[in-house]
Design an enzyme around this catalytic site. Structure first.
Site, PDB file in Angstrom:
ATOM      1  N   ARG A 231       0.856  -1.183   0.000  1.00 39.82           N
ATOM      2  CA  ARG A 231       0.000   0.000   0.000  1.00 39.82           C
ATOM      3  C   ARG A 231       0.891   1.231   0.000  1.00 39.82           C
ATOM      4  O   ARG A 231       1.715   1.403   0.902  1.00 39.82           O
ATOM      5  CB  ARG A 231      -0.912   0.013   1.233  1.00 39.82           C
ATOM      6  CG  ARG A 231      -1.727   1.284   1.345  1.00 39.82           C
ATOM      7  CD  ARG A 231      -2.410   1.444   2.686  1.00 39.82           C
ATOM      8  NE  ARG A 231      -3.130   2.707   2.735  1.00 39.82           N
ATOM      9  CZ  ARG A 231      -3.039   3.588   3.737  1.00 39.82           C
ATOM     10  NH1 ARG A 231      -2.268   3.315   4.785  1.00 39.82           N
ATOM     11  NH2 ARG A 231      -3.697   4.727   3.695  1.00 39.82           N
TER      12      ARG A 231
ATOM     13  N   HIS B 190      -2.577  11.139   0.622  1.00 44.44           N
ATOM     14  CA  HIS B 190      -2.023  10.890   1.963  1.00 44.44           C
ATOM     15  C   HIS B 190      -1.329  12.166   2.434  1.00 44.44           C
ATOM     16  O   HIS B 190      -0.127  12.201   2.671  1.00 44.44           O
ATOM     17  CB  HIS B 190      -1.051   9.704   1.925  1.00 44.44           C
ATOM     18  CG  HIS B 190      -0.799   9.088   3.276  1.00 44.44           C
ATOM     19  ND1 HIS B 190      -0.946   7.737   3.544  1.00 44.44           N
ATOM     20  CD2 HIS B 190      -0.391   9.647   4.436  1.00 44.44           C
ATOM     21  CE1 HIS B 190      -0.630   7.491   4.819  1.00 44.44           C
ATOM     22  NE2 HIS B 190      -0.290   8.627   5.383  1.00 44.44           N
TER      23      HIS B 190
ATOM     24  N   GLU C   9      -7.216   8.925   6.098  1.00 44.43           N
ATOM     25  CA  GLU C   9      -7.483   9.548   7.396  1.00 44.43           C
ATOM     26  C   GLU C   9      -7.951  11.008   7.333  1.00 44.43           C
ATOM     27  O   GLU C   9      -7.249  11.932   7.772  1.00 44.43           O
ATOM     28  CB  GLU C   9      -6.244   9.449   8.286  1.00 44.43           C
ATOM     29  CG  GLU C   9      -5.786   8.017   8.470  1.00 44.43           C
ATOM     30  CD  GLU C   9      -4.656   7.875   9.462  1.00 44.43           C
ATOM     31  OE1 GLU C   9      -3.957   8.863   9.720  1.00 44.43           O
ATOM     32  OE2 GLU C   9      -4.492   6.775  10.000  1.00 44.43           O
TER      33      GLU C   9
ATOM     34  N   ASN D  39      -7.139   2.054   9.911  1.00 50.10           N
ATOM     35  CA  ASN D  39      -5.809   2.218  10.523  1.00 50.10           C
ATOM     36  C   ASN D  39      -5.996   2.170  12.032  1.00 50.10           C
ATOM     37  O   ASN D  39      -6.713   3.003  12.576  1.00 50.10           O
ATOM     38  CB  ASN D  39      -5.187   3.561  10.112  1.00 50.10           C
ATOM     39  CG  ASN D  39      -4.835   3.609   8.647  1.00 50.10           C
ATOM     40  OD1 ASN D  39      -4.930   2.603   7.946  1.00 50.10           O
ATOM     41  ND2 ASN D  39      -4.435   4.782   8.168  1.00 50.10           N
TER      42      ASN D  39
ATOM     43  N   TYR E 241      -4.016   1.911  15.797  1.00 49.32           N
ATOM     44  CA  TYR E 241      -2.756   1.981  16.559  1.00 49.32           C
ATOM     45  C   TYR E 241      -2.970   1.818  18.046  1.00 49.32           C
ATOM     46  O   TYR E 241      -2.131   1.269  18.754  1.00 49.32           O
ATOM     47  CB  TYR E 241      -2.035   3.302  16.283  1.00 49.32           C
ATOM     48  CG  TYR E 241      -1.430   3.353  14.905  1.00 49.32           C
ATOM     49  CD1 TYR E 241      -2.171   3.760  13.801  1.00 49.32           C
ATOM     50  CD2 TYR E 241      -0.116   2.943  14.690  1.00 49.32           C
ATOM     51  CE1 TYR E 241      -1.621   3.790  12.530  1.00 49.32           C
ATOM     52  CE2 TYR E 241       0.448   2.965  13.421  1.00 49.32           C
ATOM     53  CZ  TYR E 241      -0.313   3.391  12.350  1.00 49.32           C
ATOM     54  OH  TYR E 241       0.227   3.408  11.095  1.00 49.32           O
TER      55      TYR E 241
ATOM     56  N   GLU F 292      -3.248   0.090   8.145  1.00 49.89           N
ATOM     57  CA  GLU F 292      -2.071   0.476   8.934  1.00 49.89           C
ATOM     58  C   GLU F 292      -2.216  -0.080  10.345  1.00 49.89           C
ATOM     59  O   GLU F 292      -3.294  -0.012  10.927  1.00 49.89           O
ATOM     60  CB  GLU F 292      -1.912   2.001   9.046  1.00 49.89           C
ATOM     61  CG  GLU F 292      -1.458   2.692   7.805  1.00 49.89           C
ATOM     62  CD  GLU F 292      -1.287   4.187   8.004  1.00 49.89           C
ATOM     63  OE1 GLU F 292      -0.968   4.628   9.135  1.00 49.89           O
ATOM     64  OE2 GLU F 292      -1.515   4.936   7.034  1.00 49.89           O
TER      65      GLU F 292
HETATM   66  O1  LIG Z   1       1.956   7.797  13.091  1.00 50.51           O
HETATM   67  C1  LIG Z   1       2.188   6.653  12.338  1.00 50.51           C
HETATM   68  C2  LIG Z   1       1.342   6.684  11.076  1.00 50.51           C
HETATM   69  C3  LIG Z   1       1.781   7.766  10.090  1.00 50.51           C
HETATM   70  O2  LIG Z   1       3.154   7.647   9.786  1.00 50.51           O
HETATM   71  C4  LIG Z   1       0.911   7.607   8.816  1.00 50.51           C
HETATM   72  O3  LIG Z   1       1.319   8.460   7.763  1.00 50.51           O
HETATM   73  C5  LIG Z   1      -0.540   7.931   9.143  1.00 50.51           C
HETATM   74  O4  LIG Z   1      -1.420   7.384   8.165  1.00 50.51           O
HETATM   75  C6  LIG Z   1      -0.912   7.453  10.522  1.00 50.51           C
HETATM   76  N1  LIG Z   1      -2.111   7.548  11.096  1.00 50.51           N
HETATM   77  C7  LIG Z   1      -1.991   7.107  12.370  1.00 50.51           C
HETATM   78  C8  LIG Z   1      -3.095   7.079  13.368  1.00 50.51           C
HETATM   79  C9  LIG Z   1      -3.831   8.420  13.388  1.00 50.51           C
HETATM   80  C10 LIG Z   1      -3.008   9.484  14.008  1.00 50.51           C
HETATM   81  C11 LIG Z   1      -2.038  10.103  13.243  1.00 50.51           C
HETATM   82  C12 LIG Z   1      -1.289  11.139  13.787  1.00 50.51           C
HETATM   83  C13 LIG Z   1      -1.530  11.524  15.109  1.00 50.51           C
HETATM   84  C14 LIG Z   1      -2.499  10.887  15.862  1.00 50.51           C
HETATM   85  C15 LIG Z   1      -3.243   9.865  15.309  1.00 50.51           C
HETATM   86  C16 LIG Z   1      -0.709   6.722  12.557  1.00 50.51           C
HETATM   87  N2  LIG Z   1      -0.069   6.922  11.407  1.00 50.51           N
END
Ligand SMILES: OC[C@@H]1[C@@H](O)[C@H](O)[C@@H](O)c2[nH]c(CCc3ccccc3)c[n+]21
Length: 448
Positions: free
Chosen positions: A78, A122, A167, A292, A294, A352
């Protein structure tokens, strides 16, 4: 002994990246500037003054990076396309050299049996469009759709999986409300307008794909499940507001035809009654949704925190990553099951999932040992499987990220890669997490 984990036979295992975070060479071969180049150039916006002028030099090293995907046995990759490589002014003249780069990348992937999964946007908006108001200008739905059509016509068929946006919540919350991300605005009214225009643009591009394309299109949203710090009405209401703002705001208009009622509660007079016709556009049927995931957040009512009036509550017994995110695999299962319960059986991909931990540089054995990331990966595999067992139509998983890369305003200080990048030498080194992931892919999870 736990029962061996088995994933569906054609489960799609891959990795994810984004253009500005890995490519470098942002102005090469006729490309136009993006808002992230501008944002990085302003002192104080990005940690250590880091920027994407080189990053992982993927623009030049893409064959080496595809070879690494082959080494790991990945089935899919992706990545996002830089809008301003394709349309340097964001609209109008097409830059053939920009199309040619992605054509070469796509052909390299296909030649190695790896499915390309393309994200149209993105976060790296062409600077020339930001000069015209960017996501605040309602015309951007047409600008985005024209850009999308260029890519659909150039690549559909070789690319069979398209996502419009990555996002929209982050684009809005970071770029227009808190100003932590490009274009760095801090305005509640702008945040509401940008968010709605993002969704209009999404719907318009999906509608165009139904005329132009023959395969699959969806959207990618970040979901962070919210759990109340207590059962007090104040905390329960805070949890509902937080869930509406970060999660339901983007999926409700697509699947349920309306924004959550909490949006008015949160934004007040900054949240207008949007035109009914917009919801016909936004509500285009999708072939899949990318999630996505986390972390979760445990939230309490906090009147002082504008405009959500919510505060996170740190969990004392938990592990936290370098980005301050609680390791909570159950939240991944809950997120996938909650989607099914609220929106039905649209096919899902985890587009993600990953974690940033401090990685010691290469050890004497030449390896990069990342035990905390290995542990997270294992736990998240169990969470995926639990969701499958609960009937979620989960089609694949893209680990974030293939490479250590530019973590936006945190610069290169946070490493999410399963492959270590030495940014001085551009040397790539497989981390232990990459070796584990290769085993997971090769055994379709049976090694867990
Ligand atoms: O932060 C890690 C990755 C980024 O490197 C990606 O570009 C992005 O799609 C992404 N989204 C998220 C979760 C949403 C989020 C992003 C930034 C700050 C807080 C929440 C984590 N990440």
């Amino acid at each position: 002994m736990n029962k061996a984990i088995q994933f569906p036979a054609n489960f799609l295992w891959g990795s994810a990246t984004s253009a500005y975070q890995i490519e470098g060479s942002p102005l090469a071969d006729g490309a136009g500037a993006s808002i992230w180049q501008r944002f990085c150039a302003v002192p104080g916006n990005v940690r250590d003054g880091d920027h994407g002028d080189i990053a992982c030099d993927h623009y030049n090293r893409y064959k080496e990076d595809v070879a690494l995907m082959v080494k790991l046995g990945l089935k899919a990759y992706r990545f996002s396309v830089s809008w301003s490589r394709i349309l340097p002014q964001g609209r109008g003249a097409v830059n053939q050299a920009g199309l040619d780069f992605y054509s070469r990348l796509i052909d390299e992937l296909l030649a190695n049996g790896i499915e390309p999964m393309v994200t149209l946007y993105h976060w790296d908006l062409p600077a020339a469009l930001d000069d015209r108001g960017g996501w605040l200008n309602p015309d951007i739905a047409d600008w985005f759709t024209d850009y999308a059509r260029v890519l659909f016509r150039a690549f559909d068929g070789r690319v069979k999986s398209w996502a419009t946006l990555n996002e929209p919540w982050v684009v809005t919350d970071g770029g227009y409300l808190h100003g932590t991300l490009a274009p760095g605005h801090r305005n509640l009214h702008e945040a509401a307008l940008a968010s709605h225009n993002l969704m209009r643009a999404h719907g318009s591009a999906v509608k165009a794909y139904r005329e132009e394309g023959k395969y699959q299109i969806g959207i990618v949203v970040n979901i962070e499940p919210k759990y109340p710090a207590s059962q007090s009405q104040a905390d329960l209401d805070a949890t509902r507001r937080a869930d509406a703002y970060m999660n339901r705001q983007y999926l409700d208009p697509i699947f349920l035809g309306a924004y959550p009622p909490e949006m008015k509660e949160i934004f007040g007079e900054a949240w207008p009654d949007w035109p009914a016709a917009d919801f016909d556009l936004i509500g285009q049927k999708l072939d899949f949704v990318g999630i996505n995931y986390y972390t979760r957040s445990v939230v309490r009512h906090e009147p002082a925190h504008w405009p959500l009036r919510v505060a996170p509550v740190r969990q004392t017994q938990a592990t936290y990553t370098e980005t301050g995110w609680e390791v909570f695999p159950q939240g991944l299962t809950d997120t996938l099951v909650n989607f099914k319960q609220r929106y039905g059986d649209t096919p899902l991909y985890v587009m993600e999932n990953g974690s940033a931990f401090y990685d010691p540089p290469q050890a004497e054995d030449g390896r990069v040992h990342d035990p905390l990331r290995v542990s997270c990966l294992r736990k998240n595999m169990g969470a995926l499987h639990a969701a499958l067992e609960l009937g979620v139509d989960l089609r694949g998983y893209m680990v974030w990220s293939l490479l250590d890369n530019l973590e936006w305003s945190l610069g290169f200080s946070k490493r999410f890669g399963i492959i270590h990048v030495n940014f001085e030498t551009q040397q790539r080194t497989l981390k232990d997490s990459a070796l584990l992931y290769a085993d997971i892919v090769a055994s379709n999870g049976a090694c867990l």
